[in-house]
Design an enzyme around this catalytic site. Structure first.
Site, PDB file in Angstrom:
ATOM      1  NE  ARG A 112     -30.180  43.077 -30.250  1.00 47.34           N
ATOM      2  CZ  ARG A 112     -31.110  43.511 -29.406  1.00 47.34           C
ATOM      3  NH1 ARG A 112     -30.908  44.619 -28.736  1.00 47.34           N
ATOM      4  NH2 ARG A 112     -32.228  42.858 -29.241  1.00 47.34           N
ATOM      5  CE1 TYR A 113     -24.741  46.514 -30.282  1.00 48.26           C
ATOM      6  CE2 TYR A 113     -25.529  46.179 -28.044  1.00 48.26           C
ATOM      7  CZ  TYR A 113     -25.529  46.896 -29.215  1.00 48.26           C
ATOM      8  OH  TYR A 113     -26.326  48.000 -29.328  1.00 48.26           O
ATOM      9  NE  ARG A 116     -21.817  46.175 -25.726  1.00 43.98           N
ATOM     10  CZ  ARG A 116     -21.440  46.413 -26.965  1.00 43.98           C
ATOM     11  NH1 ARG A 116     -20.570  45.611 -27.566  1.00 43.98           N
ATOM     12  NH2 ARG A 116     -21.936  47.423 -27.630  1.00 43.98           N
ATOM     13  CB  CYS A 125     -38.892  46.844 -10.659  1.00 45.57           C
ATOM     14  SG  CYS A 125     -38.344  46.096 -12.191  1.00 45.57           S
ATOM     15  CB  CYS A 129     -40.496  52.783 -14.951  1.00 45.69           C
ATOM     16  SG  CYS A 129     -39.213  52.517 -13.726  1.00 45.69           S
ATOM     17  CB  CYS A 132     -40.879  49.438 -18.068  1.00 46.33           C
ATOM     18  SG  CYS A 132     -39.792  48.000 -18.153  1.00 46.33           S
ATOM     19  NE  ARG A 134     -35.247  44.171 -21.212  1.00 45.89           N
ATOM     20  CZ  ARG A 134     -34.170  44.591 -20.551  1.00 45.89           C
ATOM     21  NH1 ARG A 134     -34.185  44.682 -19.241  1.00 45.89           N
ATOM     22  NH2 ARG A 134     -33.083  44.919 -21.221  1.00 45.89           N
ATOM     23  CG  ASP A 293     -36.654  51.443 -26.567  1.00 47.96           C
ATOM     24  OD1 ASP A 293     -35.853  51.974 -27.358  1.00 47.96           O
ATOM     25  OD2 ASP A 293     -36.301  50.765 -25.585  1.00 47.96           O
ATOM     26  CG  ASP A 330     -31.526  49.675 -27.946  1.00 48.58           C
ATOM     27  OD1 ASP A 330     -31.002  49.082 -28.918  1.00 48.58           O
ATOM     28  OD2 ASP A 330     -31.376  49.328 -26.761  1.00 48.58           O
ATOM     29  CE  LYS A 337     -28.180  50.163 -25.292  1.00 49.01           C
ATOM     30  NZ  LYS A 337     -28.179  48.689 -25.433  1.00 49.01           N
TER      31      LYS A 337
HETATM   32  C1  LIG Z   1     -27.741  47.926 -24.452  1.00 51.30           C
HETATM   33  C2  LIG Z   1     -27.368  46.558 -24.634  1.00 51.30           C
HETATM   34  C3  LIG Z   1     -26.098  46.107 -24.256  1.00 51.30           C
HETATM   35  C4  LIG Z   1     -25.053  47.014 -23.622  1.00 51.30           C
HETATM   36  O1  LIG Z   1     -24.717  48.030 -24.494  1.00 51.30           O
HETATM   37  P1  LIG Z   1     -23.564  49.070 -24.181  1.00 51.30           P
HETATM   38  O2  LIG Z   1     -23.672  50.025 -25.307  1.00 51.30           O
HETATM   39  O3  LIG Z   1     -22.284  48.318 -24.162  1.00 51.30           O
HETATM   40  O4  LIG Z   1     -23.857  49.699 -22.854  1.00 51.30           O
HETATM   41  C5  LIG Z   1     -25.785  44.792 -24.478  1.00 51.30           C
HETATM   42  N1  LIG Z   1     -26.670  43.944 -25.046  1.00 51.30           N
HETATM   43  C6  LIG Z   1     -27.901  44.348 -25.439  1.00 51.30           C
HETATM   44  C7  LIG Z   1     -28.813  43.374 -26.068  1.00 51.30           C
HETATM   45  C8  LIG Z   1     -28.295  45.670 -25.240  1.00 51.30           C
HETATM   46  O5  LIG Z   1     -29.503  46.068 -25.623  1.00 51.30           O
HETATM   47  S1  SF4 Z   2     -37.437  50.532 -16.346  1.00 54.81           S
HETATM   48 FE1  SF4 Z   2     -38.562  48.548 -16.212  1.00 54.81          FE
HETATM   49  S2  SF4 Z   2     -37.013  47.082 -15.522  1.00 54.81           S
HETATM   50 FE2  SF4 Z   2     -36.180  49.118 -15.098  1.00 54.81          FE
HETATM   51  S3  SF4 Z   2     -36.776  49.570 -12.970  1.00 54.81           S
HETATM   52 FE3  SF4 Z   2     -38.360  50.435 -14.297  1.00 54.81          FE
HETATM   53  S4  SF4 Z   2     -39.923  48.838 -14.454  1.00 54.81           S
HETATM   54 FE4  SF4 Z   2     -38.059  47.856 -13.697  1.00 54.81          FE
END
Ligand SMILES: *Cc1c(COP(=O)(O)O)cnc(C)c1O
Ligand code: SF4
Length: 371
Positions: A112-113, A116, A125, A129, A132, A134, A293, A330, A337
């Site tokens: 996305r960025y 990175r 996991c 959580c 979570c 995801r 989120d 986010d 973010k």
């Molecule tokens: C959070 C995130 C990152 C890392 O973000 P930083 O602000 O550099 O810690 C990179 N890619 C995606 C898609 C993210 O959601």
């Molecule tokens: S937040 Fe989601 S991905 Fe992270 S440790 Fe918890 S369950 Fe696993």
């Protein structure tokens, strides 16, 4: 500092308890196991039955030992045992709140960025959580990243020179074997344009026994490796967790914490002060405090934005600047973010700007003209 070990595991010898494979094999995943360990409320029983199929339940004996068996409002319990709020659905929620699946150049990578990427290397996991973001894919065995997908991810990073920072995520990358992790780090850090690798893991919180000297040795061989962990509450700050963080720091990893702000768990400034001071003592810097989120089934855990701002306001000035994380939202739909700060700038009169400090006193500052 640790509560006494629950009776159910009182007989387990210390070396067995401290063996992460035993912890992993003895996770609580089914309703009768939870019933035997905690006094569940009828609501929790219903929430389990209705939600466990879509987002599995899994709690290591270690993490379970931090849960107050009799207190339904226990902050660790809120994070690990399904609550009825998970069943509520609102139209503003998203299954994939950060549109991670839409920014995937290859399966398993969100780019996305510019510089990175998030690289999903496993979907398991030790503890799932309840908050979570995801949930849609974490814990689902059918979506696990196979070795071929990992190879394709590495190949994408290798042919994309803009990528300087690779964040291993999942699931929890430390659910991989030491050998697999070693291979991934080796391959990624051999790519000339990759400056660093980060590992996002909750193992120091939910399964600190996983941080073994052998794992530390693997991490020590590769650098720079940053480890982002996810402590949310002072009750998670045990001697085992401290040992895990110190082993990682001694191995040369740079440690950061990504707390998630959760209603009824950690939405209290004094609690965050305590947590962050403990983290700094373990050489782990509070990095992000996430606004929860807009994911489906976690709205009952969300706090208003004002709560996070109050916490930052309380931290700033009153404790070490290193204990002050970025308070981050986010943005839904893949906006990325953004960080929020309390309003320190109170007004402007020509070149004179009025600021408020951490004690609420006003100060005038002469600004130089632009250009
Ligand atoms: C959070 C995130 C990152 C890392 O973000 P930083 O602000 O550099 O810690 C990179 N890619 C995606 C898609 C993210 O959601
Ligand atoms: S937040 Fe989601 S991905 Fe992270 S440790 Fe918890 S369950 Fe696993």
């Amino acid at each position: 500092m640790n509560p006494p070990r629950p009776e159910r595991w009182a007989h387990v010898p210390e070396h067995t308890w401290n063996d992460w494979t035993w912890q992993q094999q003895n996770r609580l995943t089914r309703l009768p196991e939870l019933e035997a360990a905690f006094r569940l409320t009828p609501e929790e029983r219903r929430a389990f039955e209705a939600s466990a199929a879509s987002f599995r339940v899994s709690i290591t004996p270690y993490y379970a030992s931090l849960i107050d068996p009799d207190d339904p409002s226990c902050p660790i319990r809120q994070q690990a045992i399904p609550q009825l709020g998970e069943l509520e659905v609102f139209d503003f929620e998203h299954r994939d709140p950060l549109a991670e699946e839409q920014h995937m150049p290859v399966p398993g990578i969100t780019h996305r960025y510019p510089d990175r990427v998030l690289f999903y290397v496993i979907h398991h996991c030790p503890v799932y959580c309840r908050h979570c973001t995801r949930k849609r894919k974490v814990s689902d065995p059918t979506t696990a990243a196979a070795l071929r997908q990992i190879e394709e991810g590495i190949a994408y990073i290798a042919r994309t020179p803009a990528v300087r920072d690779v964040l291993l995520s999942g699931g929890d990358p430390l659910s991989l074997s030491d050998a697999r992790l070693d291979m991934i780090l080796e391959r990624l850090l051999a790519i000339e344009h990759v400056d660093l690798v980060r590992i996002g893991t909750r193992n120091p919180v939910t399964l600190p026994q996983r941080i073994t000297p052998a794992l530390a040795e693997v991490l020590r061989r590769h650098r720079p490796v940053y480890v982002h962990t996810h402590f949310n509450h002072p009750r998670e700050c045990t001697p085992e967790a401290a040992r895990a963080l110190n082993l990682l720091a001694d191995a040369g990893c740079v440690l950061g914490n990504q707390m998630v702000l959760l209603r009824g768990v950690n939405d209290d400034p004094e609690l965050v002060v305590t947590l962050n001071r403990w983290l700094l003592r373990q050489r782990c810097r509070p990095y992000y405090m996430f606004q929860c989120d807009m994911a489906q089934g976690i709205t009952h855990l969300r706090t208003p934005l004002s709560t996070g701002l109050k916490i930052i306001d309380r931290l700033r000035g009153h404790c070490s600047g290193m204990a002050v994380p970025h308070f981050v939202v986010d943005l839904p739909g893949g906006g990325g973010k953004i960080s929020l700060l309390p309003e320190y700038l109170q007004g402007r009169d020509g070149p004179w700007v009025t600021f408020r400090n951490y004690q609420g006193d006003l100060y005038r500052f002469y600004d130089v003209p632009e250009g």
